[in-house]
Write a protein that holds these residues in place. Sequence first.
Motif, mmCIF file in Angstrom:
data_model
loop_
_atom_site.group_PDB
_atom_site.id
_atom_site.type_symbol
_atom_site.label_atom_id
_atom_site.label_comp_id
_atom_site.label_asym_id
_atom_site.label_seq_id
_atom_site.Cartn_x
_atom_site.Cartn_y
_atom_site.Cartn_z
ATOM 1 N N THR A 81 0.829 -1.208 0.000
ATOM 2 C CA THR A 81 0.000 0.000 0.000
ATOM 3 C C THR A 81 0.863 1.257 0.000
ATOM 4 O O THR A 81 0.613 2.210 -0.762
ATOM 5 C CB THR A 81 -0.931 0.017 1.229
ATOM 6 N N LEU B 87 2.508 1.961 -3.458
ATOM 7 C CA LEU B 87 1.639 2.631 -4.421
ATOM 8 C C LEU B 87 1.356 4.079 -4.000
ATOM 9 O O LEU B 87 1.236 4.967 -4.849
ATOM 10 C CB LEU B 87 0.328 1.861 -4.570
ATOM 11 N N VAL C 160 -0.234 -0.878 -11.860
ATOM 12 C CA VAL C 160 -1.409 -0.507 -11.066
ATOM 13 C C VAL C 160 -2.690 -0.819 -11.834
ATOM 14 O O VAL C 160 -3.671 -1.319 -11.262
ATOM 15 C CB VAL C 160 -1.344 0.984 -10.696
ATOM 16 N N VAL C 161 -2.702 -0.522 -13.136
ATOM 17 C CA VAL C 161 -3.869 -0.847 -13.962
ATOM 18 C C VAL C 161 -4.130 -2.349 -13.935
ATOM 19 O O VAL C 161 -5.278 -2.800 -13.799
ATOM 20 C CB VAL C 161 -3.654 -0.359 -15.411
ATOM 21 N N ALA D 47 -5.581 -3.383 -10.532
ATOM 22 C CA ALA D 47 -6.992 -3.016 -10.420
ATOM 23 C C ALA D 47 -7.863 -4.000 -11.193
ATOM 24 O O ALA D 47 -8.940 -4.405 -10.737
ATOM 25 C CB ALA D 47 -7.201 -1.596 -10.944
ATOM 26 N N CYS E 128 -11.427 3.170 0.580
ATOM 27 C CA CYS E 128 -11.649 2.778 -0.812
ATOM 28 C C CYS E 128 -12.134 1.332 -0.919
ATOM 29 O O CYS E 128 -12.960 1.005 -1.781
ATOM 30 C CB CYS E 128 -10.364 2.969 -1.627
ATOM 31 N N LYS F 102 -10.099 -1.252 -5.069
ATOM 32 C CA LYS F 102 -8.982 -1.931 -4.415
ATOM 33 C C LYS F 102 -8.189 -0.924 -3.582
ATOM 34 O O LYS F 102 -7.853 0.157 -4.043
ATOM 35 C CB LYS F 102 -8.069 -2.585 -5.452
ATOM 36 N N ASP G 18 -5.109 -0.638 -2.504
ATOM 37 C CA ASP G 18 -3.822 -0.158 -3.010
ATOM 38 C C ASP G 18 -4.024 0.898 -4.091
ATOM 39 O O ASP G 18 -3.330 1.913 -4.128
ATOM 40 C CB ASP G 18 -3.001 -1.321 -3.572
ATOM 41 N N LEU G 19 -4.980 0.644 -4.981
ATOM 42 C CA LEU G 19 -5.287 1.605 -6.035
ATOM 43 C C LEU G 19 -5.839 2.904 -5.426
ATOM 44 O O LEU G 19 -5.505 4.004 -5.866
ATOM 45 C CB LEU G 19 -6.289 1.015 -7.017
ATOM 46 N N LEU H 116 -3.057 5.074 -4.151
ATOM 47 C CA LEU H 116 -2.389 5.776 -5.245
ATOM 48 C C LEU H 116 -3.205 6.971 -5.708
ATOM 49 O O LEU H 116 -2.671 8.050 -5.966
ATOM 50 C CB LEU H 116 -2.136 4.823 -6.414
ATOM 51 N N ILE H 117 -4.536 6.808 -5.809
ATOM 52 C CA ILE H 117 -5.406 7.903 -6.269
ATOM 53 C C ILE H 117 -5.347 9.073 -5.290
ATOM 54 O O ILE H 117 -5.239 10.241 -5.689
ATOM 55 C CB ILE H 117 -6.851 7.397 -6.438
#
Length: 516
Positions: free
Chosen positions: A55, A58, A155-156, A159, A211, A217, A219-220, A223-224
């Motif tokens: 986590t 990212l 990352v994509v 997800a 999230c 997800k 981790d994603l 990042l956001i």
Amino acid sequence: MFDPLIILVALGFGIGARALGLPALLGYLAAGFALHELDAQAGEFLQTLSDIGITLLLFTIGLKLEFKDLLKPQVWGTTLLHMLATQAFFMALLAACVALGLLTLSWMATAVIAFALTFSSTVFVIQVLQERGESASRHAKLAVGILIVQDLAAVVFLAFAAGKVPTLEALALFLLVPLRPVMLRLLSYCGYGELFTLAGLTLALGGAALCEMVGVKGDLGALIIAASLAGHQKAKELSRNLMQFKDLFLVSFFLLIGLSGWPEPQIVAIAVVIGLLSLLKPFLYFPLLTRLHAPARVSFLSSMALGNYSEFGLIVLAVAASAGWVDAQWSGAISLAIAVSFILSSPLNTKAHSWYRRWQPKLRSFESIKLRQSHPDTQGVKVIVLGMGNIGTGAYEDLATEYGYGVLGVDDNDHKLLKHMADHRRVIAADATDPDFWSRIDLSEVKLVMLALTNHQENMVVTRLLQELGYPGHMAAVVRFPEEAEELEHHGISAFYLFAQAGSGFAAHARAQLGL
């Protein structure tokens, strides 16, 4: 075996790897495999630390997302073309192994394993560049930009692999745009100490948990949230604060890879071959970078740094294994390939500069015509100031009263250079450690070179370079610690001890205010 004891073993192996001149993470992987042979079992504590490490990884990537840098063709173009070519190559290689009966893989597994091999290691590259004092160099910025685009591709994938469908409440993530000033203001209230670090951990881990609740997800989501802060000085400081925490927690991730056990013997052999093939990566990076108008030296040094596989590939495989797309033993196999690539890449990177100087004419022939025709004006230079921050600018202004246009400021920050040009200072964009830059200057006419870089390792790199080129003039450097001054003075460089001598300047300023 207790998890703290497992971590203690990892420490020992990490120190051993570092003593051999290799990245510590190789020691962590080796510790995991060794503990597996002793039938050690990891507990929930290690798994929790591993999840936190991913986590934070990212989250720190998101904090570095400055899209204007990533939109340069040398960055996104090179990354995508290299990843596509590498993907196709390894899919063909693995398909050939399947056809020969050496492996049993589905097409999905083949594609995922090949994808995991398209990345280069962020941990390895940053460590190599920091040890050489080149973190602020142009080739470092280019390499890190490529790594970030690779990480975004991963990352994509993560997800997609999670298979989660966001709920309607996930639309609330768009509120991050108007909330950016609020979050930055809160971070500014936290200062730079432990409260600042705690705020960063809260944003990363708390944001990830929120999230997950709305079907994104975690981790994603981290990042956001981080990306919404990117570009601000506070985001850069937060990234530096969390870097050590991220690396520390990822130790558990590498340990768990080793603890999962050895792959089958034929897979081990193929993994070693894949590791050896990492030597081919720079041969593809270099022509791509030069074709997209990157200078030969920047392209060569970046390519050499990127000639390895990445720990991010292990994360991709771990997620793919949990989704049932690939056998879990491939995580161990790719960890061996990564280890081999690091062992090969470490000594090659130590020789990169000397190799460039030896092959400079040949390598520069690969430069685009656009670059060959661009030559900044360096005529009549008498004094060179390297690093145009506050200290360098002050030195420039003082010397310009005597030498005028004969003073040249050198920096690698485009925004900073534009400001200096607007103030009518003579500055150019260049890397102080680049011999191509120095070859354009008549060093016999230069009376003084001032190193205002504040990075001791970078100062030493420039010092050795100028001595190799036979520079006959004087040099002065800014230092922060007495041992740095001693090393520079040992090489005949005049050292300005910033903190001690700044005190004298402060006292002189105070006396002037009192009219003394």
